[in-house]
Design a protein around this motif. Structure first.
Motif, PDB file in Angstrom:
ATOM      1  N   ALA A  94       0.834  -1.211   0.000  1.00 33.50           N
ATOM      2  CA  ALA A  94       0.000   0.000   0.000  1.00 33.50           C
ATOM      3  C   ALA A  94       0.868   1.260   0.000  1.00 33.50           C
ATOM      4  CB  ALA A  94      -0.935  -0.004   1.202  1.00 33.50           C
ATOM      5  N   GLY A  95       1.872   1.279   0.841  1.00 31.91           N
ATOM      6  CA  GLY A  95       2.713   2.471   0.941  1.00 31.91           C
ATOM      7  C   GLY A  95       3.506   2.759  -0.316  1.00 31.91           C
ATOM      8  N   LEU A  96       4.189   1.748  -0.828  1.00 33.35           N
ATOM      9  CA  LEU A  96       5.029   1.945  -2.009  1.00 33.35           C
ATOM     10  C   LEU A  96       4.202   2.287  -3.244  1.00 33.35           C
ATOM     11  CD1 LEU A  96       7.844   1.835  -3.365  1.00 33.35           C
ATOM     12  CD2 LEU A  96       7.363  -0.581  -3.842  1.00 33.35           C
ATOM     13  N   THR A  97       3.164   1.526  -3.492  1.00 33.63           N
ATOM     14  CA  THR A  97       2.351   1.751  -4.690  1.00 33.63           C
ATOM     15  C   THR A  97       1.669   3.107  -4.645  1.00 33.63           C
ATOM     16  OG1 THR A  97       2.038  -0.621  -4.971  1.00 33.63           O
ATOM     17  CG2 THR A  97       0.478   0.811  -6.099  1.00 33.63           C
ATOM     18  N   SER A  98       1.156   3.470  -3.493  1.00 34.95           N
ATOM     19  CA  SER A  98       0.497   4.769  -3.368  1.00 34.95           C
ATOM     20  C   SER A  98       1.480   5.913  -3.569  1.00 34.95           C
ATOM     21  CB  SER A  98      -0.171   4.872  -1.994  1.00 34.95           C
ATOM     22  OG  SER A  98      -0.867   6.080  -1.891  1.00 34.95           O
ATOM     23  N   TYR A  99       2.680   5.744  -3.053  1.00 36.34           N
ATOM     24  CA  TYR A  99       3.714   6.769  -3.226  1.00 36.34           C
ATOM     25  C   TYR A  99       4.087   6.937  -4.700  1.00 36.34           C
ATOM     26  CZ  TYR A  99       8.192   9.151  -2.898  1.00 36.34           C
ATOM     27  OH  TYR A  99       9.223  10.033  -3.075  1.00 36.34           O
ATOM     28  N   LEU A 100       4.093   5.849  -5.450  1.00 38.40           N
ATOM     29  CA  LEU A 100       4.540   5.880  -6.846  1.00 38.40           C
ATOM     30  C   LEU A 100       3.460   6.262  -7.855  1.00 38.40           C
ATOM     31  CD1 LEU A 100       6.796   2.677  -6.926  1.00 38.40           C
ATOM     32  CD2 LEU A 100       7.532   5.081  -6.846  1.00 38.40           C
ATOM     33  N   THR A 101       2.189   6.247  -7.441  1.00 37.13           N
ATOM     34  CA  THR A 101       1.114   6.540  -8.396  1.00 37.13           C
ATOM     35  C   THR A 101       0.432   7.859  -8.068  1.00 37.13           C
ATOM     36  OG1 THR A 101      -0.435   5.208  -7.111  1.00 37.13           O
ATOM     37  CG2 THR A 101       0.634   4.132  -8.973  1.00 37.13           C
ATOM     38  N   LYS A 102      -0.016   8.509  -9.106  1.00 34.32           N
ATOM     39  CA  LYS A 102      -0.735   9.775  -9.009  1.00 34.32           C
ATOM     40  C   LYS A 102      -1.910   9.708  -9.981  1.00 34.32           C
ATOM     41  CE  LYS A 102       2.516  11.475  -6.373  1.00 34.32           C
ATOM     42  NZ  LYS A 102       2.725  10.392  -5.444  1.00 34.32           N
ATOM     43  N   PRO A 103      -2.892  10.606  -9.831  1.00 34.98           N
ATOM     44  CA  PRO A 103      -4.032  10.578 -10.754  1.00 34.98           C
ATOM     45  C   PRO A 103      -3.659  10.666 -12.233  1.00 34.98           C
ATOM     46  CG  PRO A 103      -4.555  11.947  -8.882  1.00 34.98           C
ATOM     47  CD  PRO A 103      -3.093  11.579  -8.752  1.00 34.98           C
ATOM     48  N   LYS A 104      -2.569  11.328 -12.547  1.00 36.20           N
ATOM     49  CA  LYS A 104      -2.161  11.473 -13.955  1.00 36.20           C
ATOM     50  C   LYS A 104      -1.144  10.419 -14.391  1.00 36.20           C
ATOM     51  CE  LYS A 104      -4.308  15.479 -14.631  1.00 36.20           C
ATOM     52  NZ  LYS A 104      -5.660  15.435 -15.050  1.00 36.20           N
ATOM     53  N   SER A 105      -0.867   9.434 -13.547  1.00 41.75           N
ATOM     54  CA  SER A 105       0.111   8.399 -13.907  1.00 41.75           C
ATOM     55  C   SER A 105      -0.356   7.610 -15.121  1.00 41.75           C
ATOM     56  CB  SER A 105       0.316   7.422 -12.746  1.00 41.75           C
ATOM     57  OG  SER A 105       0.906   8.039 -11.642  1.00 41.75           O
ATOM     58  N   PRO A 106       0.549   7.335 -16.056  1.00 44.15           N
ATOM     59  CA  PRO A 106       0.166   6.490 -17.193  1.00 44.15           C
ATOM     60  C   PRO A 106      -0.072   5.042 -16.719  1.00 44.15           C
ATOM     61  CG  PRO A 106       2.499   7.047 -17.288  1.00 44.15           C
ATOM     62  CD  PRO A 106       1.923   7.809 -16.142  1.00 44.15           C
ATOM     63  N   ILE A 107      -0.790   4.298 -17.519  1.00 43.33           N
ATOM     64  CA  ILE A 107      -1.118   2.914 -17.181  1.00 43.33           C
ATOM     65  C   ILE A 107       0.150   2.110 -16.907  1.00 43.33           C
ATOM     66  CG2 ILE A 107      -2.056   0.766 -18.137  1.00 43.33           C
ATOM     67  CD1 ILE A 107      -4.253   2.457 -19.437  1.00 43.33           C
ATOM     68  N   SER A 108       1.196   2.342 -17.678  1.00 42.48           N
ATOM     69  CA  SER A 108       2.443   1.593 -17.476  1.00 42.48           C
ATOM     70  C   SER A 108       3.046   1.872 -16.097  1.00 42.48           C
ATOM     71  CB  SER A 108       3.458   1.922 -18.573  1.00 42.48           C
ATOM     72  OG  SER A 108       3.750   3.315 -18.572  1.00 42.48           O
ATOM     73  N   ALA A 109       2.982   3.104 -15.630  1.00 41.31           N
ATOM     74  CA  ALA A 109       3.509   3.453 -14.305  1.00 41.31           C
ATOM     75  C   ALA A 109       2.662   2.813 -13.210  1.00 41.31           C
ATOM     76  CB  ALA A 109       3.561   4.968 -14.131  1.00 41.31           C
ATOM     77  N   ILE A 110       1.361   2.783 -13.411  1.00 41.95           N
ATOM     78  CA  ILE A 110       0.465   2.146 -12.443  1.00 41.95           C
ATOM     79  C   ILE A 110       0.759   0.646 -12.385  1.00 41.95           C
ATOM     80  CG2 ILE A 110      -1.955   1.561 -11.979  1.00 41.95           C
ATOM     81  CD1 ILE A 110      -2.647   4.360 -13.193  1.00 41.95           C
ATOM     82  N   PHE A 111       0.934   0.036 -13.541  1.00 40.46           N
ATOM     83  CA  PHE A 111       1.258  -1.388 -13.595  1.00 40.46           C
ATOM     84  C   PHE A 111       2.576  -1.664 -12.868  1.00 40.46           C
ATOM     85  CE2 PHE A 111       3.056  -5.247 -15.364  1.00 40.46           C
ATOM     86  CZ  PHE A 111       1.963  -6.102 -15.402  1.00 40.46           C
ATOM     87  N   PHE A 112       3.597  -0.881 -13.174  1.00 42.76           N
ATOM     88  CA  PHE A 112       4.917  -1.086 -12.577  1.00 42.76           C
ATOM     89  C   PHE A 112       4.878  -0.875 -11.057  1.00 42.76           C
ATOM     90  CE2 PHE A 112       9.221   0.473 -11.438  1.00 42.76           C
ATOM     91  CZ  PHE A 112       9.925  -0.685 -11.737  1.00 42.76           C
ATOM     92  N   ALA A 113       4.169   0.157 -10.599  1.00 40.91           N
ATOM     93  CA  ALA A 113       4.066   0.425  -9.158  1.00 40.91           C
ATOM     94  C   ALA A 113       3.372  -0.734  -8.442  1.00 40.91           C
ATOM     95  CB  ALA A 113       3.311   1.730  -8.915  1.00 40.91           C
ATOM     96  N   ASN A 114       2.328  -1.275  -9.055  1.00 37.53           N
ATOM     97  CA  ASN A 114       1.629  -2.412  -8.458  1.00 37.53           C
ATOM     98  C   ASN A 114       2.462  -3.681  -8.528  1.00 37.53           C
ATOM     99  OD1 ASN A 114      -1.350  -2.091  -7.464  1.00 37.53           O
ATOM    100  ND2 ASN A 114      -1.060  -0.617  -9.126  1.00 37.53           N
ATOM    101  N   LEU A 115       3.211  -3.839  -9.586  1.00 40.72           N
ATOM    102  CA  LEU A 115       4.102  -4.995  -9.701  1.00 40.72           C
ATOM    103  C   LEU A 115       5.153  -4.966  -8.590  1.00 40.72           C
ATOM    104  CD1 LEU A 115       4.785  -7.515 -11.386  1.00 40.72           C
ATOM    105  CD2 LEU A 115       6.277  -6.054 -12.765  1.00 40.72           C
ATOM    106  N   LEU A 116       5.720  -3.793  -8.344  1.00 40.85           N
ATOM    107  CA  LEU A 116       6.692  -3.657  -7.258  1.00 40.85           C
ATOM    108  C   LEU A 116       6.046  -3.947  -5.900  1.00 40.85           C
ATOM    109  CD1 LEU A 116       8.720  -0.460  -8.246  1.00 40.85           C
ATOM    110  CD2 LEU A 116       9.556  -2.808  -8.130  1.00 40.85           C
ATOM    111  N   GLY A 117       4.878  -3.355  -5.663  1.00 44.63           N
ATOM    112  CA  GLY A 117       4.186  -3.580  -4.397  1.00 44.63           C
ATOM    113  C   GLY A 117       3.814  -5.036  -4.197  1.00 44.63           C
ATOM    114  N   ASP A 118       3.303  -5.663  -5.239  1.00 49.32           N
ATOM    115  CA  ASP A 118       2.923  -7.075  -5.146  1.00 49.32           C
ATOM    116  C   ASP A 118       4.151  -7.958  -4.938  1.00 49.32           C
ATOM    117  OD1 ASP A 118       0.670  -8.922  -5.226  1.00 49.32           O
ATOM    118  OD2 ASP A 118       1.534  -9.667  -7.098  1.00 49.32           O
ATOM    119  N   SER A 119       5.273  -7.556  -5.522  1.00 47.37           N
ATOM    120  CA  SER A 119       6.519  -8.314  -5.317  1.00 47.37           C
ATOM    121  C   SER A 119       6.929  -8.295  -3.846  1.00 47.37           C
ATOM    122  CB  SER A 119       7.645  -7.725  -6.170  1.00 47.37           C
ATOM    123  OG  SER A 119       7.333  -7.862  -7.539  1.00 47.37           O
TER     124      SER A 119
END
Length: 178
Positions: A94-119
């Motif tokens: 929750a902390g890492l993904t939320s820190y890395l994503t913003k409302p204007k984040s592209p889909i690829s950034a959202i995917f990568f942030a969630n991939l890191l968090g899930d890892s």
């Protein structure tokens, strides 16, 4: 308005996690569930404070015995049993993904942030299985990682695709604009 958001969003987030955690498929010592999808979506949409509070509130509700964990489980035993590493790692997700994503984040950034968090959840889960369940590494890989890789990638893809649309609709509220 800020206090309203600070109090309401974590409660809604914890409730959302609890609801999706009930959608499970028992496949071994760690069930397949949608609670990590809920964590990812909340982490993507919420700011770090509210994402972390949602996750912590969810863990607190479960620890006091409410049946909010996967399969309707609750109690302190879930936080020290085979799935404990996964549950505790949700805080990092929750902390890492939320820190890395913003409302204007592209889909690829959202995917990568969630991939890191899930890892991080996989790392926490593996540590929990090794330490708390005394599983050897090969068994951890077979029971605690391998069955979840493809489903988690699909969940992350879904999060990435729907979050952009959710941001568009939630953008009317000042909380979701920045």
């Amino acid at each position: 308005m800020k206090q309203y958001t600070t109090l309401t969003l974590p409660a809604l987030g914890a409730a959302f996690i609890a609801v999706l955690a009930q959608i499970t498929l028992p496949i071994g010592p760690v069930p397949f569930s949608l609670q990590n999808m809920a964590i990812g979506l909340i982490a993507t949409l919420f700011k770090p404070r509210e994402a972390l509070l949602s996750t912590l509130l969810y863990l607190l509700l479960g620890s006091i015995g409410l049946p909010v964990f996967a399969g309707g489980h609750g109690g302190v035993s879930a936080l020290i049993g085979p799935s404990a590493g996964y549950l505790w790692a949700y805080i990092a997700y929750a902390g890492l993904t939320s820190y890395l994503t913003k409302p204007k984040s592209p889909i690829s950034a959202i995917f990568f942030a969630n991939l890191l968090g899930d890892s991080l959840v996989f790392v926490g889960g593996c540590l929990g299985l090794h330490i708390l369940a005394s599983m050897p590494v090969a068994k951890i890989w077979l029971l605690g990682v391998l069955p979840f890789i493809l489903p988690d990638l699909v969940k992350i893809l879904v999060i990435s695709l729907i979050s952009r649309e959710l941001f568009r609709h939630l953008g009317q509220h000042t909380y979701f604009k920045s």
